[in-house]
Scaffold this motif. Structure first.
Motif, PDB file in Angstrom:
ATOM      1  N   ALA A   1      -3.478   9.229   1.011  1.00  0.00           N
ATOM      2  CA  ALA A   1      -4.414  10.129   0.347  1.00  0.00           C
ATOM      3  C   ALA A   1      -5.854   9.671   0.530  1.00  0.00           C
ATOM      4  N   HIS A   2      -6.055   8.347   0.450  1.00  0.00           N
ATOM      5  CA  HIS A   2      -7.411   7.789   0.569  1.00  0.00           C
ATOM      6  C   HIS A   2      -7.371   6.569   1.491  1.00  0.00           C
ATOM      7  N   PRO A   3      -7.250   6.817   2.793  1.00  0.00           N
ATOM      8  CA  PRO A   3      -7.164   5.699   3.739  1.00  0.00           C
ATOM      9  C   PRO A   3      -8.458   4.902   3.779  1.00  0.00           C
ATOM     10  N   GLY A   4      -8.327   3.614   4.051  1.00  0.00           N
ATOM     11  CA  GLY A   4      -9.474   2.723   4.166  1.00  0.00           C
ATOM     12  C   GLY A   4      -9.212   1.672   5.221  1.00  0.00           C
ATOM     13  N   ALA A   5     -10.034   0.657   5.229  1.00  0.00           N
ATOM     14  CA  ALA A   5      -9.922  -0.374   6.261  1.00  0.00           C
ATOM     15  C   ALA A   5      -8.626  -1.173   6.137  1.00  0.00           C
ATOM     16  N   ASN A   6      -8.134  -1.380   4.913  1.00  0.00           N
ATOM     17  CA  ASN A   6      -6.924  -2.183   4.708  1.00  0.00           C
ATOM     18  C   ASN A   6      -5.649  -1.366   4.908  1.00  0.00           C
ATOM     19  N   ILE A   7      -5.653  -0.137   4.435  1.00  0.00           N
ATOM     20  CA  ILE A   7      -4.513   0.759   4.618  1.00  0.00           C
ATOM     21  C   ILE A   7      -5.048   2.018   5.289  1.00  0.00           C
ATOM     22  N   PRO A   8      -5.126   2.011   6.599  1.00  0.00           N
ATOM     23  CA  PRO A   8      -5.712   3.153   7.319  1.00  0.00           C
ATOM     24  C   PRO A   8      -4.724   4.302   7.457  1.00  0.00           C
ATOM     25  N   ALA A   9      -5.213   5.387   7.998  1.00  0.00           N
ATOM     26  CA  ALA A   9      -4.356   6.535   8.288  1.00  0.00           C
ATOM     27  C   ALA A   9      -3.240   6.123   9.248  1.00  0.00           C
ATOM     28  N   HIS A  10      -2.097   6.755   9.109  1.00  0.00           N
ATOM     29  CA  HIS A  10      -0.970   6.458   9.984  1.00  0.00           C
ATOM     30  C   HIS A  10      -1.235   7.022  11.382  1.00  0.00           C
ATOM     31  N   LYS A  11      -1.110   6.174  12.371  1.00  0.00           N
ATOM     32  CA  LYS A  11      -1.230   6.618  13.755  1.00  0.00           C
ATOM     33  C   LYS A  11       0.131   6.821  14.409  1.00  0.00           C
ATOM     34  N   THR A  12       1.140   6.148  13.879  1.00  0.00           N
ATOM     35  CA  THR A  12       2.488   6.230  14.441  1.00  0.00           C
ATOM     36  C   THR A  12       3.501   6.306  13.307  1.00  0.00           C
ATOM     37  N   ALA A  13       4.735   6.648  13.674  1.00  0.00           N
ATOM     38  CA  ALA A  13       5.818   6.649  12.695  1.00  0.00           C
ATOM     39  C   ALA A  13       6.036   5.247  12.135  1.00  0.00           C
ATOM     40  N   GLU A  14       5.816   4.238  12.973  1.00  0.00           N
ATOM     41  CA  GLU A  14       5.986   2.855  12.517  1.00  0.00           C
ATOM     42  C   GLU A  14       4.974   2.501  11.421  1.00  0.00           C
ATOM     43  N   ASP A  15       3.756   3.029  11.532  1.00  0.00           N
ATOM     44  CA  ASP A  15       2.760   2.803  10.480  1.00  0.00           C
ATOM     45  C   ASP A  15       3.242   3.375   9.151  1.00  0.00           C
ATOM     46  N   LYS A  16       3.817   4.548   9.213  1.00  0.00           N
ATOM     47  CA  LYS A  16       4.298   5.203   8.000  1.00  0.00           C
ATOM     48  C   LYS A  16       5.462   4.423   7.387  1.00  0.00           C
ATOM     49  N   PHE A  17       6.365   3.953   8.234  1.00  0.00           N
ATOM     50  CA  PHE A  17       7.479   3.154   7.757  1.00  0.00           C
ATOM     51  C   PHE A  17       6.986   1.861   7.108  1.00  0.00           C
ATOM     52  N   ALA A  18       5.968   1.247   7.691  1.00  0.00           N
ATOM     53  CA  ALA A  18       5.449  -0.001   7.138  1.00  0.00           C
ATOM     54  C   ALA A  18       4.876   0.224   5.739  1.00  0.00           C
ATOM     55  N   CYS A  19       4.158   1.323   5.550  1.00  0.00           N
ATOM     56  CA  CYS A  19       3.592   1.619   4.235  1.00  0.00           C
ATOM     57  C   CYS A  19       4.688   1.946   3.232  1.00  0.00           C
ATOM     58  N   ALA A  20       5.689   2.698   3.676  1.00  0.00           N
ATOM     59  CA  ALA A  20       6.799   3.027   2.785  1.00  0.00           C
ATOM     60  C   ALA A  20       7.568   1.774   2.384  1.00  0.00           C
ATOM     61  N   THR A  21       7.711   0.845   3.308  1.00  0.00           N
ATOM     62  CA  THR A  21       8.377  -0.415   3.003  1.00  0.00           C
ATOM     63  C   THR A  21       7.565  -1.223   2.006  1.00  0.00           C
ATOM     64  N   SER A  22       6.251  -1.212   2.148  1.00  0.00           N
ATOM     65  CA  SER A  22       5.390  -1.905   1.181  1.00  0.00           C
ATOM     66  C   SER A  22       5.560  -1.322  -0.209  1.00  0.00           C
ATOM     67  N   LEU A  23       5.677   0.000  -0.284  1.00  0.00           N
ATOM     68  CA  LEU A  23       5.890   0.644  -1.579  1.00  0.00           C
ATOM     69  C   LEU A  23       7.229   0.227  -2.172  1.00  0.00           C
ATOM     70  N   ARG A  24       8.268   0.220  -1.365  1.00  0.00           N
ATOM     71  CA  ARG A  24       9.580  -0.211  -1.858  1.00  0.00           C
ATOM     72  C   ARG A  24       9.539  -1.649  -2.348  1.00  0.00           C
ATOM     73  N   ASN A  25       8.845  -2.517  -1.615  1.00  0.00           N
ATOM     74  CA  ASN A  25       8.764  -3.920  -2.006  1.00  0.00           C
ATOM     75  C   ASN A  25       7.889  -4.137  -3.231  1.00  0.00           C
ATOM     76  N   ASP A  26       7.115  -3.108  -3.588  1.00  0.00           N
ATOM     77  CA  ASP A  26       6.281  -3.178  -4.789  1.00  0.00           C
ATOM     78  C   ASP A  26       7.040  -2.607  -5.988  1.00  0.00           C
ATOM     79  N   HIS A  27       8.328  -2.909  -6.033  1.00  0.00           N
ATOM     80  CA  HIS A  27       9.189  -2.594  -7.179  1.00  0.00           C
ATOM     81  C   HIS A  27       9.344  -1.091  -7.424  1.00  0.00           C
ATOM     82  N   GLU A  28       9.323  -0.301  -6.355  1.00  0.00           N
ATOM     83  CA  GLU A  28       9.617   1.123  -6.504  1.00  0.00           C
ATOM     84  C   GLU A  28      11.122   1.313  -6.498  1.00  0.00           C
TER      85      GLU A  28
END
Length: 237
Positions: A90-117
């Motif tokens: 929703a609000h991409p920045g330098a640390n969590i930028p917009a997804h350029k690939t499917a792998e980027d999206k998976f990495a962010c989703a994994t971070s969310l899961r690891n953050d006790h989701e």
């Protein structure tokens, strides 16, 4: 790659005057998505009486601010299946930028899961095909039945309204809850934006006047004065 994954947040990326996702009484679109473990999962294949589907991302303050409330609802309504559809940042920045690939999206989703989701996280393709079919908003919520019928939705999550809707549906009644737009506390918003990194906070504040006018004022007045038609929990579409 389309322009779906914008690199800088601008309110023009969303049609804040007309939500274009499926409405109550309509058939919900189905997709084969993936979990954070790269396992295929049909969106409308679930075990509960109802599916509570929320859109979210690491950089969405509203999503982050609703997570504890949604976890409480998941514990209180064991008859429902709760899932998150991971969408564009929703609000991409330098640390969590917009997804350029499917792998980027998976990495962010994994971070969310690891953050006790605790909810199952589903991930759609890099261009957000499923997300756009569900209206493309960053934090909308849909409640569906086993027939794939939309029973209730809100374009912006309000956990009190989700609770009321689930209570009504679980009692066999149509859901009539009105979900007003409620901002999250400032510290939640800032913490989320700071996590996104440089650029996320500035882009958010640049669009804040428009967000206040179209969501907090214009939209809420429309919700308060509007009349919704409830859909029976066992409806077929």
């Amino acid at each position: 790659m389309s322009d779906y994954n914008y690199t800088e947040f601008k309110t023009e990326a969303y049609d804040l005057d007309q939500f274009r996702g499926p409405m109550p009484g309509q058939k919900a679109p189905d997709f084969t998505l993936h979990t954070a473990d790269w396992i295929d999962q049909r969106l409308l294949d679930f075990d509960g009486d109802f599916l509570v589907l929320e859109m979210g991302s690491l950089t969405c303050p509203l999503f982050q601010g609703r997570r504890n409330g949604m976890a409480d609802l998941m514990a209180r309504f064991p008859n429902a299946t709760f899932r998150v559809l991971y969408v564009r940042e929703a609000h991409p920045g330098a640390n969590i930028p917009a997804h350029k690939t499917a792998e980027d999206k998976f990495a962010c989703a994994t971070s969310l899961r690891n953050d006790h989701e605790g909810r199952q996280i589903l991930i759609d393709d890099a261009d957000g095909t499923a997300h756009q079919a569900y209206g493309g908003y960053p934090n909308s919520v849909f409640i569906l039945n086993r027939q794939g019928c939309v029973l209730w939705f809100t374009d912006w999550n309000n956990t009190n309204a989700v609770e009321k809707a689930l209570t009504q549906l679980s009692q066999g009644r149509p859901a009539s809850a009105k979900a007003l737009f409620k901002p999250v506390p400032p510290w939640v918003a800032l913490r989320t934006l700071f996590r996104g990194g440089k650029g996320a906070t500035a882009d958010f504040f640049a669009g804040l006047p428009t967000l206040i006018w179209k969501n907090l004022l214009k939209r809420n007045w429309r919700i308060l004065t509007g009349r919704g038609n409830g859909v029976a929990p066992d409806s077929s579409c």
